[in-house]
Design an enzyme around this catalytic site. Structure first.
Site, PDB file in Angstrom:
ATOM      1  N   GLU A 271      40.575  49.847  36.138  1.00 51.35           N
ATOM      2  CA  GLU A 271      39.512  50.320  36.535  1.00 51.35           C
ATOM      3  C   GLU A 271      39.725  51.799  36.573  1.00 51.35           C
ATOM      4  O   GLU A 271      40.890  52.442  36.835  1.00 51.35           O
ATOM      5  CB  GLU A 271      38.692  49.961  37.615  1.00 51.35           C
ATOM      6  CG  GLU A 271      39.463  50.072  38.994  1.00 51.35           C
ATOM      7  CD  GLU A 271      39.020  49.481  40.402  1.00 51.35           C
ATOM      8  OE1 GLU A 271      38.436  50.074  41.071  1.00 51.35           O
ATOM      9  OE2 GLU A 271      38.996  48.012  40.096  1.00 51.35           O
TER      10      GLU A 271
ATOM     11  N   CYS B 171      35.152  48.594  46.988  1.00 54.07           N
ATOM     12  CA  CYS B 171      34.416  47.599  46.339  1.00 54.07           C
ATOM     13  C   CYS B 171      33.345  48.312  45.312  1.00 54.07           C
ATOM     14  O   CYS B 171      32.771  49.237  45.638  1.00 54.07           O
ATOM     15  CB  CYS B 171      33.659  46.768  47.250  1.00 54.07           C
ATOM     16  SG  CYS B 171      32.361  45.485  46.781  1.00 54.07           S
TER      17      CYS B 171
ATOM     18  N   ASP C  39      42.920  46.311  39.695  1.00 47.94           N
ATOM     19  CA  ASP C  39      42.482  47.606  40.321  1.00 47.94           C
ATOM     20  C   ASP C  39      42.846  48.671  39.750  1.00 47.94           C
ATOM     21  O   ASP C  39      42.655  48.794  38.413  1.00 47.94           O
ATOM     22  CB  ASP C  39      43.097  47.550  41.927  1.00 47.94           C
ATOM     23  CG  ASP C  39      42.428  46.655  42.980  1.00 47.94           C
ATOM     24  OD1 ASP C  39      41.552  46.125  42.626  1.00 47.94           O
ATOM     25  OD2 ASP C  39      43.182  46.468  43.964  1.00 47.94           O
TER      26      ASP C  39
ATOM     27  N   TYR D 216      39.190  33.473  37.853  1.00 51.43           N
ATOM     28  CA  TYR D 216      39.165  34.862  38.251  1.00 51.43           C
ATOM     29  C   TYR D 216      40.005  35.095  39.559  1.00 51.43           C
ATOM     30  O   TYR D 216      39.739  34.229  40.370  1.00 51.43           O
ATOM     31  CB  TYR D 216      37.773  35.194  38.315  1.00 51.43           C
ATOM     32  CG  TYR D 216      37.737  36.855  38.498  1.00 51.43           C
ATOM     33  CD1 TYR D 216      38.329  37.870  37.453  1.00 51.43           C
ATOM     34  CD2 TYR D 216      37.222  37.162  39.648  1.00 51.43           C
ATOM     35  CE1 TYR D 216      38.346  39.090  37.964  1.00 51.43           C
ATOM     36  CE2 TYR D 216      37.148  38.697  39.782  1.00 51.43           C
ATOM     37  CZ  TYR D 216      37.842  39.519  38.974  1.00 51.43           C
ATOM     38  OH  TYR D 216      37.793  40.967  39.276  1.00 51.43           O
TER      39      TYR D 216
ATOM     40  N   ASP E 163      38.377  45.541  51.164  1.00 57.99           N
ATOM     41  CA  ASP E 163      38.853  46.080  49.885  1.00 57.99           C
ATOM     42  C   ASP E 163      38.526  47.220  49.441  1.00 57.99           C
ATOM     43  O   ASP E 163      37.795  47.840  48.946  1.00 57.99           O
ATOM     44  CB  ASP E 163      37.699  45.015  48.684  1.00 57.99           C
ATOM     45  CG  ASP E 163      37.946  45.483  47.447  1.00 57.99           C
ATOM     46  OD1 ASP E 163      39.158  45.767  47.185  1.00 57.99           O
ATOM     47  OD2 ASP E 163      37.220  45.429  46.434  1.00 57.99           O
TER      48      ASP E 163
ATOM     49  N   ASN F  67      29.637  40.699  36.242  1.00 59.20           N
ATOM     50  CA  ASN F  67      30.165  40.268  37.709  1.00 59.20           C
ATOM     51  C   ASN F  67      28.904  39.858  38.416  1.00 59.20           C
ATOM     52  O   ASN F  67      28.250  40.727  38.768  1.00 59.20           O
ATOM     53  CB  ASN F  67      30.597  41.571  38.260  1.00 59.20           C
ATOM     54  CG  ASN F  67      31.347  41.140  39.749  1.00 59.20           C
ATOM     55  OD1 ASN F  67      31.172  40.025  40.082  1.00 59.20           O
ATOM     56  ND2 ASN F  67      31.653  42.327  40.367  1.00 59.20           N
TER      57      ASN F  67
ATOM     58  N   ASP G 290      42.183  40.868  39.021  1.00 64.82           N
ATOM     59  CA  ASP G 290      41.767  42.358  38.847  1.00 64.82           C
ATOM     60  C   ASP G 290      43.088  42.996  39.324  1.00 64.82           C
ATOM     61  O   ASP G 290      43.891  43.077  40.401  1.00 64.82           O
ATOM     62  CB  ASP G 290      40.940  42.281  40.126  1.00 64.82           C
ATOM     63  CG  ASP G 290      40.306  43.590  40.763  1.00 64.82           C
ATOM     64  OD1 ASP G 290      40.843  44.463  40.223  1.00 64.82           O
ATOM     65  OD2 ASP G 290      39.486  43.648  41.824  1.00 64.82           O
TER      66      ASP G 290
ATOM     67  N   HIS H 257      42.077  43.354  34.246  1.00 59.62           N
ATOM     68  CA  HIS H 257      41.403  44.674  34.057  1.00 59.62           C
ATOM     69  C   HIS H 257      41.924  45.628  34.894  1.00 59.62           C
ATOM     70  O   HIS H 257      42.286  45.456  36.134  1.00 59.62           O
ATOM     71  CB  HIS H 257      39.864  44.242  34.232  1.00 59.62           C
ATOM     72  CG  HIS H 257      39.506  43.732  35.524  1.00 59.62           C
ATOM     73  ND1 HIS H 257      39.261  44.667  36.750  1.00 59.62           N
ATOM     74  CD2 HIS H 257      39.001  42.450  36.203  1.00 59.62           C
ATOM     75  CE1 HIS H 257      38.755  43.688  37.793  1.00 59.62           C
ATOM     76  NE2 HIS H 257      38.841  42.732  37.310  1.00 59.62           N
TER      77      HIS H 257
ATOM     78  N   ARG I 103      37.794  48.194  33.136  1.00 55.69           N
ATOM     79  CA  ARG I 103      36.437  48.280  34.030  1.00 55.69           C
ATOM     80  C   ARG I 103      36.113  49.775  34.460  1.00 55.69           C
ATOM     81  O   ARG I 103      36.858  50.619  34.511  1.00 55.69           O
ATOM     82  CB  ARG I 103      36.930  47.483  35.259  1.00 55.69           C
ATOM     83  CG  ARG I 103      35.693  47.661  36.462  1.00 55.69           C
ATOM     84  CD  ARG I 103      35.948  47.113  37.541  1.00 55.69           C
ATOM     85  NE  ARG I 103      35.532  47.788  38.977  1.00 55.69           N
ATOM     86  CZ  ARG I 103      35.593  47.361  40.175  1.00 55.69           C
ATOM     87  NH1 ARG I 103      36.067  45.826  40.396  1.00 55.69           N
ATOM     88  NH2 ARG I 103      34.855  47.948  41.004  1.00 55.69           N
TER      89      ARG I 103
ATOM     90  N   GLU J 135      30.797  47.851  35.771  1.00 58.37           N
ATOM     91  CA  GLU J 135      30.427  47.340  37.007  1.00 58.37           C
ATOM     92  C   GLU J 135      29.074  47.728  37.482  1.00 58.37           C
ATOM     93  O   GLU J 135      28.670  48.766  37.422  1.00 58.37           O
ATOM     94  CB  GLU J 135      31.440  47.811  38.051  1.00 58.37           C
ATOM     95  CG  GLU J 135      31.486  47.333  39.569  1.00 58.37           C
ATOM     96  CD  GLU J 135      31.440  45.867  39.741  1.00 58.37           C
ATOM     97  OE1 GLU J 135      30.484  45.086  39.213  1.00 58.37           O
ATOM     98  OE2 GLU J 135      32.232  45.369  40.482  1.00 58.37           O
TER      99      GLU J 135
END
Length: 301
Positions: free
Chosen positions: A118, A126, A91, A48, A62, A212, A89, A116, A161, A191
């Site tokens: 989101e 985060c 984002d 990942y 983040d 996660n 990721d 993914h 996500r 998440e």
């Protein structure tokens, strides 16, 4: 020697086949390419690439400061170093629909097996911090449709996500996840869930669900067996190796400052022999020797 023996397409097909098998796949987070090689050596199912880790590696929080170029560069460096599929990721896609499409194709070119996207507002933060905000249904579905429509390899896994659980509540998060699947998402990443029963709610939607397991977050660190029994298909440990490595580095620097040398830390270090094994020094030496012999070099062994 050098890079992966498998093409990105082969790794994407392998990831989809494993997801169809019903097994629980474990993907530790690789904070650099050498960590990805170690993850493969230890027999895990994939690697990942965490957006939080890419940011931290650059010395940044983040909070949406990294760029597509920075993420794609690191993802490509990691993906090419392992035969395992890499999930990255992406984002919020680094923008809206058109930027999302470019993000997908850029990451596809980097060789990842999946990504993914989101539903947080842009810039995001985060997923285990308070104060998150999510976009409305229209924008969330646009992002997923743009990602799915942009991929050129149909085997590239597009995972949606949603951070809606901590903002809108569980029922609303499940409703959004259902809509994201209807929009074309191949898998779901809900998440910051707070119980195994919540994973079961998402697993009932009929696509693979990711859990996660990040330390110091809002979700209990469940075991693989607990997650499997709750219907989870993929579990990531996104920041774990970075945290372990940085913890060890901090302890070593403290020892050096206090003791004047690192002699006390040597037993905890990876040995030179083990590092060389991971780097496949022998393979490189054998390649050089073979080239020299083929060229008629009298000094070749």
């Amino acid at each position: 020697m050098l890079y992966s023996t498998l093409t990105p397409s082969a790794k994407r097909r392998a990831l989809r086949a494993r997801l169809r098998s019903g097994e629980l796949l474990e993907l530790p987070g690789a904070f650099n390419p050498l960590a990805a090689r170690l993850i493969q050596d230890k027999g895990f199912d994939g690697v990942y690439v965490s957006g939080a880790v890419v940011a931290a590696d650059l010395g940044l929080p983040d909070v949406g400061l990294t760029t597509l170029t920075e993420v794609a560069t690191r993802a490509g460096q990691i993906a090419r170093m392992t035969d395992l599929p890499a999930l990255v990721d992406a984002d919020t896609g680094f923008g809206e629909a058109m930027s999302m499409a470019r993000t997908v194709q850029t990451l596809e070119d980097a060789g990842v097996a999946g990504l993914h996207v989101e539903d947080q507002v842009n810039p995001k933060r985060c997923g285990h911090l308070d104060g998150k905000q999510v976009v409305d249904d229209v924008v969330a579905l646009q992002r997923v449709r743009a990602a799915v429509g942009a991929r050129r390899d149909p085997d590239l896994l597009v995972m949606a996500r949603t951070d809606a659980r901590g903002v809108l509540g569980l029922d609303a998060a499940v409703d959004r996840a259902r809509a994201l699947v209807d929009a074309g998402a191949d898998a779901l990443f809900p998440e910051a869930l707070t119980g195994l029963d919540e994973y079961e709610r998402f697993a009932a939607l009929g696509v693979p669900v990711l859990a996660n397991m990040t330390e110091f977050g809002k979700t209990t660190l469940y075991t693989r067996d607990q997650l499997r029994d709750a219907g989870v298909a993929v579990v990531i440990y996104p920041v774990s190796l970075l945290r372990v490595a940085m913890g060890a580095a901090e302890r070593a620097l403290d020892a050096l400052r206090a003791e004047g040398s690192l002699a006390s830390q040597v037993p905890a270090m990876q040995t030179r022999a083990r590092l060389y094994e991971l780097l496949d020094y022998a393979g490189y030496a054998g390649f050089d020797d073979g080239v020299a012999r083929a060229a008629g070099d009298p000094s070749a062994p």
